[in-house]
Design a protein around this motif. Structure first.
Motif, PDB file in Angstrom:
ATOM      1  N   SER A 283       0.944  -1.234   0.142  1.00 25.79           N
ATOM      2  CA  SER A 283      -0.026   0.015  -0.074  1.00 25.79           C
ATOM      3  C   SER A 283       0.972   1.426  -0.038  1.00 25.79           C
ATOM      4  N   ASP A 284       0.580   2.159  -0.874  1.00 22.52           N
ATOM      5  CA  ASP A 284       1.181   3.446  -0.902  1.00 22.52           C
ATOM      6  C   ASP A 284       2.766   3.448  -0.841  1.00 22.52           C
ATOM      7  N   GLY A 285       3.407   2.597  -1.809  1.00 22.50           N
ATOM      8  CA  GLY A 285       4.984   2.465  -1.540  1.00 22.50           C
ATOM      9  C   GLY A 285       5.515   1.531  -0.521  1.00 22.50           C
ATOM     10  N   ARG A 286       4.714   0.934   0.307  1.00 22.58           N
ATOM     11  CA  ARG A 286       5.034   0.160   1.543  1.00 22.58           C
ATOM     12  C   ARG A 286       4.717  -1.224   1.204  1.00 22.58           C
ATOM     13  N   LEU A 287       5.802  -2.133   1.454  1.00 27.38           N
ATOM     14  CA  LEU A 287       5.482  -3.585   1.472  1.00 27.38           C
ATOM     15  C   LEU A 287       5.565  -4.154   2.914  1.00 27.38           C
ATOM     16  N   VAL A 288       4.806  -4.947   3.308  1.00 26.46           N
ATOM     17  CA  VAL A 288       4.655  -5.432   4.497  1.00 26.46           C
ATOM     18  C   VAL A 288       4.622  -6.975   4.222  1.00 26.46           C
ATOM     19  N   THR A 289       5.553  -7.746   5.199  1.00 28.03           N
ATOM     20  CA  THR A 289       5.566  -9.116   4.838  1.00 28.03           C
ATOM     21  C   THR A 289       6.469  -9.771   5.965  1.00 28.03           C
ATOM     22  N   TYR A 290       6.865 -10.985   5.912  1.00 33.86           N
ATOM     23  CA  TYR A 290       7.433 -11.651   6.823  1.00 33.86           C
ATOM     24  C   TYR A 290       8.715 -12.564   6.276  1.00 33.86           C
ATOM     25  N   SER A 291       9.383 -12.710   7.075  1.00 34.54           N
ATOM     26  CA  SER A 291      10.666 -13.347   6.345  1.00 34.54           C
ATOM     27  C   SER A 291      10.424 -14.902   6.012  1.00 34.54           C
ATOM     28  N   ARG A 292       9.563 -15.373   6.300  1.00 34.81           N
ATOM     29  CA  ARG A 292       9.379 -17.039   6.063  1.00 34.81           C
ATOM     30  C   ARG A 292       8.254 -17.244   5.017  1.00 34.81           C
ATOM     31  N   SER A 293       7.783 -16.165   4.537  1.00 38.51           N
ATOM     32  CA  SER A 293       6.861 -15.991   3.318  1.00 38.51           C
ATOM     33  C   SER A 293       7.058 -16.842   2.153  1.00 38.51           C
ATOM     34  N   GLY A 294       6.658 -17.433   1.398  1.00 40.63           N
ATOM     35  CA  GLY A 294       7.321 -18.312   0.545  1.00 40.63           C
ATOM     36  C   GLY A 294       7.672 -17.627  -0.799  1.00 40.63           C
ATOM     37  N   VAL A 295       8.328 -17.962  -1.583  1.00 39.03           N
ATOM     38  CA  VAL A 295       9.008 -17.205  -2.659  1.00 39.03           C
ATOM     39  C   VAL A 295       8.057 -17.115  -3.615  1.00 39.03           C
ATOM     40  N   GLY A 296       7.319 -18.110  -4.025  1.00 41.52           N
ATOM     41  CA  GLY A 296       6.379 -18.278  -5.029  1.00 41.52           C
ATOM     42  C   GLY A 296       4.969 -17.343  -4.764  1.00 41.52           C
ATOM     43  N   THR A 297       4.589 -17.455  -3.277  1.00 46.45           N
ATOM     44  CA  THR A 297       3.637 -16.918  -2.947  1.00 46.45           C
ATOM     45  C   THR A 297       3.618 -15.268  -3.216  1.00 46.45           C
ATOM     46  N   VAL A 298       4.748 -14.790  -2.771  1.00 45.41           N
ATOM     47  CA  VAL A 298       4.834 -13.197  -2.747  1.00 45.41           C
ATOM     48  C   VAL A 298       5.166 -12.779  -4.156  1.00 45.41           C
ATOM     49  N   THR A 299       5.939 -13.696  -4.972  1.00 40.97           N
ATOM     50  CA  THR A 299       6.000 -13.197  -6.382  1.00 40.97           C
ATOM     51  C   THR A 299       4.744 -13.335  -7.149  1.00 40.97           C
ATOM     52  N   SER A 300       3.841 -14.020  -7.161  1.00 42.34           N
ATOM     53  CA  SER A 300       2.697 -14.155  -7.814  1.00 42.34           C
ATOM     54  C   SER A 300       1.749 -13.123  -7.286  1.00 42.34           C
ATOM     55  N   LEU A 301       1.754 -13.077  -5.897  1.00 42.80           N
ATOM     56  CA  LEU A 301       0.613 -11.783  -5.529  1.00 42.80           C
ATOM     57  C   LEU A 301       1.026 -10.470  -5.736  1.00 42.80           C
TER      58      LEU A 301
END
Length: 299
Positions: A110-128
């Protein structure tokens, strides 16, 4: 900014890595970062030295994506908020975005900010994140191309290696692998998928089957060695007088290309058991371990 969002998200999923890392797409080389700064803020946990490591990883991925896929926005940056795990991610979202449902896959932009966590999956993150990436100046692209590219990036593998020229440890990345559940989703449609249907403005299927079909088309483009040309055609909006970007890249009408696409589908069926062994996206400790994985699957 869009290209850098993808790069950052992909990097954050890799957990702790040595400092001064640059990434290379499909073993293509090592790039230096030259863009606007990407900043990281940490919530709940900060391991000494890890922030600098992650900044180096992000910069490497950003440079790689900017050079290989999408044009750079020279004036934009991105703030990364990274938590340690899903529970802390949820806590951060409840505290800072109480009106928003907690994202199911651990990624919020949102608005130039990415919120995530270090163990989220590579494929999940990129596809989203890829849909948002492609909307940045790509609104007029056909839906089949946007969907295909988003789902194509569900699969990434990497491995650690010492780069003698750079004098440092780097991570090499590879793509172009099948996603087993996507193929299972359209198993009964193979080998009869028609290119004319896949690039149509009126799809014959919807939901996950539509996504899975479009991903298969992107894999076909990659295996034919046409993915860079395809991306270039999209960037230039150049169909070379053909009705579709697919025909422009191959220099053939769909009906002439269809036999090759059918043969591609038949080959998948012939190697079905090997394809189904393809593991989740991950980074391996070294090249030997990565190559052992690739020897056990079919690409």
């Amino acid at each position: 900014m869009a290209a850098r969002i993808l790069a950052a998200a992909l990097s954050l999923a890799l957990a702790a890595m040595p400092a001064r890392v640059a990434a290379a797409l499909d073993m293509a080389g090592v790039f230096d970062s030259t863009g606007p700064e990407i900043t990281i803020s940490w919530e709940y946990l900060e391991t000494p030295g890890r922030k600098a490591e992650m900044q180096a990883v992000i910069d490497g991925f950003a440079a790689m994506v900017d050079n290989e896929f999408l044009p750079r926005d020279p004036h934009a940056g991105i703030e990364i908020v990274m938590t340690d795990d899903a529970a802390h991610f949820a806590s951060y979202m409840r505290r800072n975005y109480p009106a928003i449902d907690i994202p199911k896959y651990g990624v919020f932009v949102s608005d130039g900010r990415l919120v995530t966590y270090s163990r989220s999956g590579v494929g999940t993150v990129t596809s989203l994140l890829l849909p948002g990436l492609l909307r940045d100046g790509y609104d007029d692209l056909p839906q089949w191309a946007v969907t295909g590219l988003r789902t194509y990036f569900e699969k990434f593998y990497g491995f650690w290696e010492t780069d003698a020229a750079a004098g440092q440890r780097v991570v090499r990345f590879a793509h172009g692998y099948h996603n087993p559940w996507r193929l299972q989703d359209i198993r009964l449609l193979l080998p009869d998928l028609k290119l004319a249907n896949l690039v149509s403005d009126t799809p014959t299927v919807d939901g996950t089957r539509y996504q899975s079909q479009q991903r298969l088309l992107m894999i076909f483009i990659w295996k034919e060695g046409k993915l860079p040309a395809f991306m270039a055609a999209l960037r230039a909006r150049d169909r070379k007088m053909y009705p579709t970007y697919l025909e422009a890249v191959f220099g053939q009408p769909l009906e002439a290309l269809q036999p090759r696409f059918r043969a591609f589908q038949e080959t998948i069926l012939a190697h079905w058991n090997l394809v189904m062994r393809t593991p989740p996206s991950q980074v391996y400790a070294d090249r030997a371990t990565f190559e052992a994985m690739t020897a056990s699957v079919w690409r």
